[in-house]
Design a protein around this motif. Sequence first.
Motif, PDB file in Angstrom:
ATOM      1  N   SER A  21      15.244   4.898 -38.476  1.00 56.98           N
ATOM      2  CA  SER A  21      14.210   4.148 -37.762  1.00 56.98           C
ATOM      3  C   SER A  21      13.597   3.087 -38.676  1.00 56.98           C
ATOM      4  N   LEU A 190      15.366   1.389 -31.242  1.00 60.57           N
ATOM      5  CA  LEU A 190      14.908   2.071 -32.450  1.00 60.57           C
ATOM      6  C   LEU A 190      13.433   2.473 -32.344  1.00 60.57           C
ATOM      7  N   LYS A 191      12.663   1.654 -31.648  1.00 61.25           N
ATOM      8  CA  LYS A 191      11.254   1.993 -31.431  1.00 61.25           C
ATOM      9  C   LYS A 191      11.131   3.303 -30.657  1.00 61.25           C
ATOM     10  N   LEU A 193      13.449   5.544 -30.306  1.00 62.14           N
ATOM     11  CA  LEU A 193      14.028   6.617 -31.117  1.00 62.14           C
ATOM     12  C   LEU A 193      12.958   7.212 -32.022  1.00 62.14           C
ATOM     13  N   GLN A 194      12.167   6.338 -32.669  1.00 61.44           N
ATOM     14  CA  GLN A 194      11.081   6.816 -33.519  1.00 61.44           C
ATOM     15  C   GLN A 194      10.095   7.666 -32.737  1.00 61.44           C
TER      16      GLN A 194
END
Length: 210
Positions: A21, A190-191, A193-194
Amino acid sequence: MDINYEILYTFIAASMALAISPGPDNIYVLMQSIVNGKKYGLATVAGLMSGCFVHTTLVAFGVSVLIKQSDTLFFIIKLLGALYLFFLAYKVFKSDAAIQLSGETVEKKSLGQLYRQGFIMNVLNPKVSIFFLAFFPGFLFSKTISNVSQFYVLGILFVITGIIVFGSIAILAGAISEYLKKHSKVGVFLKWLQIIVFVGIGIFILFSEK
């Protein structure tokens, strides 16, 4: 020897997802590699990961004492840890999904300077200790191994995972940079995912047993 490997596998997977991330550390490694070259990025990685052992030591001895003293204290640590992770998820949710890459502010330094800078950046960042304090206690994996030893095992696994991910970022910096420029929507992925990882770890820690 009583070892719960499922907990260790979960810890490794969570560490891997966190390392992938986007954050200040891996963006810094990426930019050093792009501007100065792969070996300079790897020197930065070595410094950052070395600093993790300092935080592991602080958490290992401090938290182990508290765990021995009281089940209630251990529960409070887990609760605060989970709440902190939920707070991090909220901060990511409110943040911009765009990944900013700019080599203009990257100062050229020697390998030794980059190692020291990575080490100091990590050691002097209290957020790393707070994160370890929130992250590690929920992943104690044995009832027969001492808590201090378990924390060090987790610290070593975290560092190995970080070296693999961050090292890959350093080595593949050029390709990663080009991909991010061409695929702006990857930041959104990715945001989230974090957010999922932070919330997932928080829930796991909250319901983990001593």
